[in-house]
Scaffold this motif. Structure first.
Motif, PDB file in Angstrom:
ATOM      1  N   PRO A 295       0.794  -1.231   0.000  1.00 14.60           N
ATOM      2  CA  PRO A 295       0.000   0.000   0.000  1.00 14.60           C
ATOM      3  C   PRO A 295       0.824   1.279   0.000  1.00 14.60           C
ATOM      4  N   GLY A 296       2.005   1.226  -0.576  1.00 16.77           N
ATOM      5  CA  GLY A 296       2.892   2.380  -0.568  1.00 16.77           C
ATOM      6  C   GLY A 296       4.297   1.941  -0.231  1.00 16.77           C
ATOM      7  N   PHE A 297       5.193   2.892  -0.154  1.00 22.51           N
ATOM      8  CA  PHE A 297       6.605   2.581   0.069  1.00 22.51           C
ATOM      9  C   PHE A 297       6.960   2.620   1.551  1.00 22.51           C
ATOM     10  N   GLY A 298       7.355   1.478   2.070  1.00 21.28           N
ATOM     11  CA  GLY A 298       7.796   1.413   3.451  1.00 21.28           C
ATOM     12  C   GLY A 298       6.664   1.173   4.429  1.00 21.28           C
ATOM     13  N   PRO A 299       7.028   0.877   5.676  1.00 20.40           N
ATOM     14  CA  PRO A 299       6.035   0.484   6.699  1.00 20.40           C
ATOM     15  C   PRO A 299       5.191   1.621   7.252  1.00 20.40           C
ATOM     16  N   HIS A 300       5.536   2.857   6.905  1.00 19.03           N
ATOM     17  CA  HIS A 300       4.782   3.987   7.462  1.00 19.03           C
ATOM     18  C   HIS A 300       4.111   4.815   6.372  1.00 19.03           C
ATOM     19  N   PRO A 302       1.452   6.535   3.914  1.00 18.49           N
ATOM     20  CA  PRO A 302       0.068   6.959   4.160  1.00 18.49           C
ATOM     21  C   PRO A 302      -0.922   6.005   3.511  1.00 18.49           C
ATOM     22  N   TYR A 303      -2.075   5.859   4.133  1.00 19.14           N
ATOM     23  CA  TYR A 303      -3.136   4.989   3.629  1.00 19.14           C
ATOM     24  C   TYR A 303      -4.293   5.881   3.214  1.00 19.14           C
ATOM     25  N   LEU A 304      -4.480   6.026   1.898  1.00 25.25           N
ATOM     26  CA  LEU A 304      -5.505   6.909   1.366  1.00 25.25           C
ATOM     27  C   LEU A 304      -6.888   6.268   1.535  1.00 25.25           C
ATOM     28  N   VAL A 305      -7.682   6.842   2.403  1.00 20.20           N
ATOM     29  CA  VAL A 305      -9.004   6.289   2.700  1.00 20.20           C
ATOM     30  C   VAL A 305     -10.013   6.792   1.670  1.00 20.20           C
ATOM     31  N   GLN A 375      -3.848   7.145   8.393  1.00 21.31           N
ATOM     32  CA  GLN A 375      -5.053   7.393   7.604  1.00 21.31           C
ATOM     33  C   GLN A 375      -5.012   8.786   6.980  1.00 21.31           C
ATOM     34  N   LEU A 376      -5.264   8.837   5.686  1.00 24.01           N
ATOM     35  CA  LEU A 376      -5.241  10.096   4.958  1.00 24.01           C
ATOM     36  C   LEU A 376      -6.484  10.151   4.066  1.00 24.01           C
ATOM     37  N   PRO A 377      -7.349  11.148   4.240  1.00 17.94           N
ATOM     38  CA  PRO A 377      -8.563  11.216   3.407  1.00 17.94           C
ATOM     39  C   PRO A 377      -8.207  11.373   1.933  1.00 17.94           C
ATOM     40  N   ASN A 378      -8.953  10.719   1.066  1.00 18.06           N
ATOM     41  CA  ASN A 378      -8.711  10.925  -0.357  1.00 18.06           C
ATOM     42  C   ASN A 378      -9.170  12.331  -0.735  1.00 18.06           C
ATOM     43  N   PRO A 379      -8.633  12.896  -1.829  1.00 16.98           N
ATOM     44  CA  PRO A 379      -8.924  14.296  -2.160  1.00 16.98           C
ATOM     45  C   PRO A 379     -10.403  14.639  -2.253  1.00 16.98           C
ATOM     46  N   GLU A 380     -11.235  13.689  -2.706  1.00 20.44           N
ATOM     47  CA  GLU A 380     -12.649  13.980  -2.879  1.00 20.44           C
ATOM     48  C   GLU A 380     -13.373  14.189  -1.558  1.00 20.44           C
ATOM     49  N   MET A 381     -12.745  13.791  -0.462  1.00 18.34           N
ATOM     50  CA  MET A 381     -13.311  14.083   0.851  1.00 18.34           C
ATOM     51  C   MET A 381     -12.964  15.500   1.302  1.00 18.34           C
ATOM     52  N   LEU A 382     -11.979  16.105   0.630  1.00 15.86           N
ATOM     53  CA  LEU A 382     -11.444  17.376   1.093  1.00 15.86           C
ATOM     54  C   LEU A 382     -11.764  18.558   0.193  1.00 15.86           C
ATOM     55  N   VAL A 383     -12.023  18.296  -1.082  1.00 16.72           N
ATOM     56  CA  VAL A 383     -12.336  19.381  -2.013  1.00 16.72           C
ATOM     57  C   VAL A 383     -13.678  19.117  -2.676  1.00 16.72           C
TER      58      VAL A 383
END
Length: 418
Positions: A295-300, A302-305, A375-383
């Motif tokens: 789900p991305g690079f490395g163990p930390h 971001p996880y786009l929700v 946890q990171l909101p996907n852009p459509e949750m923010l704009v």
């Protein structure tokens, strides 16, 4: 005698009419709650997934009337046209976003507060999901899944063929792996050249290369100075670098056709939402055996929700409201959530489920969701949808034309202002 026969016949007729009336009443009483449901899940894996909700609804006393419309934009437009035209469906699919908030503002949706309160949604669902479905204290949508749109799916046989032994831990390592796949004679990156696919690929790179702070400054805070930074310029350059690794047939390709390239061993990697797992599953391929995922690079990373919801158009019809509440209850029930997610590729909206039936990718996603810092909101949750559309146009133009990073940076800043 004749008169008596006529009287008897009349008695039989009355009795028969009464019996038929009673049967009609009983039939009406037992009639299932019909639910006309608009959605855009038409691929093999998606169809198998939505069938789980349909079957569960039918078993709960309803009658699911499937209204599949190919393409998310087309499905949403169909739903909106029917709502405005006075022929609303019982429920309609939208993404977990601000897409349906205009309908709320116009008073065109029913809430499902009764179900939300009874099922204690506020304590169960992630905050980013609640922020999307709950407006002014009322619940106007039922979330049905959590998707992460930035997964990397890869062919394990092709990685082995190319001599790739470990999953990349940063973007430079990822590019190195793409070079190895290219030398092995396969398509390094399976890509569907459609605007929405280009945008989610950009956002996956943005989250990994730019980091959470820059991502939130841009999408949540709409900080133009953040867009003008060297860090954001690096994000744009990294995204465009991927163009070196796609094949000439990528423009216009559907996402599931790109997934099929990985499944068939013609391409090494695809960056796509975890709904792609449904296609692997439909092809009888297993996570961890036939294909890998990270789900991305490395163990930390971001996880786009992201995810999907169903909204319930305004109606005063008592049976329609009952059907809406039953849909909300069934779709969020633990058993239906597991059955759906196992075929859709998503993870359940609720944490209190038995994950034993889910694959290793889903189990990793469930574990990550327990760490709120990732946890990171996907852009459509923010704009707003308008801003999202404008930003998508910028990214599409940058991907498909010989545009400089500086010019793309200026265009992105302009679109962000709205």
């Amino acid at each position: 005698m004749k008169s008596r026969r006529f009287s008897a016949s009349g008695g039989v007729a009355v009795a028969l009419a009464s019996a038929l009336t009673l049967c009609g009443v009983l039939a009406h009483a037992a009639e299932p709650l019909k639910a006309n449901v608009i959605h855009w899940w038409t691929s093999g894996g998606e169809s198998a997934a939505i069938r789980q909700f349909a079957d569960a609804y039918d078993k709960a006393g309803g009658q699911w009337i499937d209204n599949a419309v190919a393409g998310a934009d087309q499905a949403r437009a169909t739903a909106i046209n029917r709502i405005v035209g006075g022929d609303p469906p019982t429920a309609a699919q939208f993404n977990t976003s601000k897409q349906f908030h205009d309908l709320i503002d116009q008073g065109l949706l029913n809430n499902v507060d009764t179900v939300a309160t009874k099922e204690n949604w506020a304590a169960i669902f992630p905050q980013s999901i609640l922020d999307s479905i709950r407006v002014n204290g009322h619940y106007y949508a039922t979330p049905v899944d959590i998707h992460m749109q930035g997964w990397y799916f890869y062919s394990k046989p092709l990685f082995q063929k190319a001599g790739i032994t470990n999953e990349p831990q940063n973007f430079d390592e990822f590019v190195g792996d793409l070079d190895k796949l290219k030398k092995a004679g396969v398509i390094p990156l399976a890509f569907g050249g459609q605007p929405w696919q280009e945008k989610i690929t950009f956002d996956a790179i943005f989250a990994d290369v730019g980091g959470q702070d820059l991502y939130l400054k841009v999408y949540r805070d709409r900080d133009v100075n953040a867009v003008k930074s060297d860090a954001f310029k690096k994000v744009l350059a990294s995204f465009k670098k991927l163009h070196d690794y796609v094949d000439p047939g990528s423009p216009g390709r559907n996402w599931n056709d790109a997934t099929a390239l990985v499944i068939s061993g013609k391409a090494g990697v695809q960056i796509m939402g975890d709904w792609a797992k449904g296609e692997f599953s439909a092809a009888k391929q297993s996570a961890g055996k036939d294909f890998g995922c990270f789900p991305g690079f490395g163990p930390h990373s971001p996880y786009l929700v992201a995810g999907d919801v169903f909204v319930f158009p305004k109606t005063d019809n008592a049976n329609a409201i009952k059907a809406q509440n039953l849909l909300a209850t069934v779709m969020t029930s633990p058993s239906a959530q597991v059955a759906f997610s196992a075929r859709k590729g998503s993870i359940p909206i609720r944490p209190d489920i038995d994950a034993s039936q889910l694959d290793v990718c889903a189990k990793e996603g469930i574990a990550i969701m327990k760490d709120k810092s990732r946890q990171l909101p996907n852009p459509e949750m923010l704009v707003t949808p308008d801003v999202q559309g404008a930003l998508t146009d910028v990214i599409t133009n940058f991907w498909n034309r010989n545009q400089s990073v500086d010019d793309a940076q200026k265009a992105f800043a302009g679109a962000l202002k709205g």
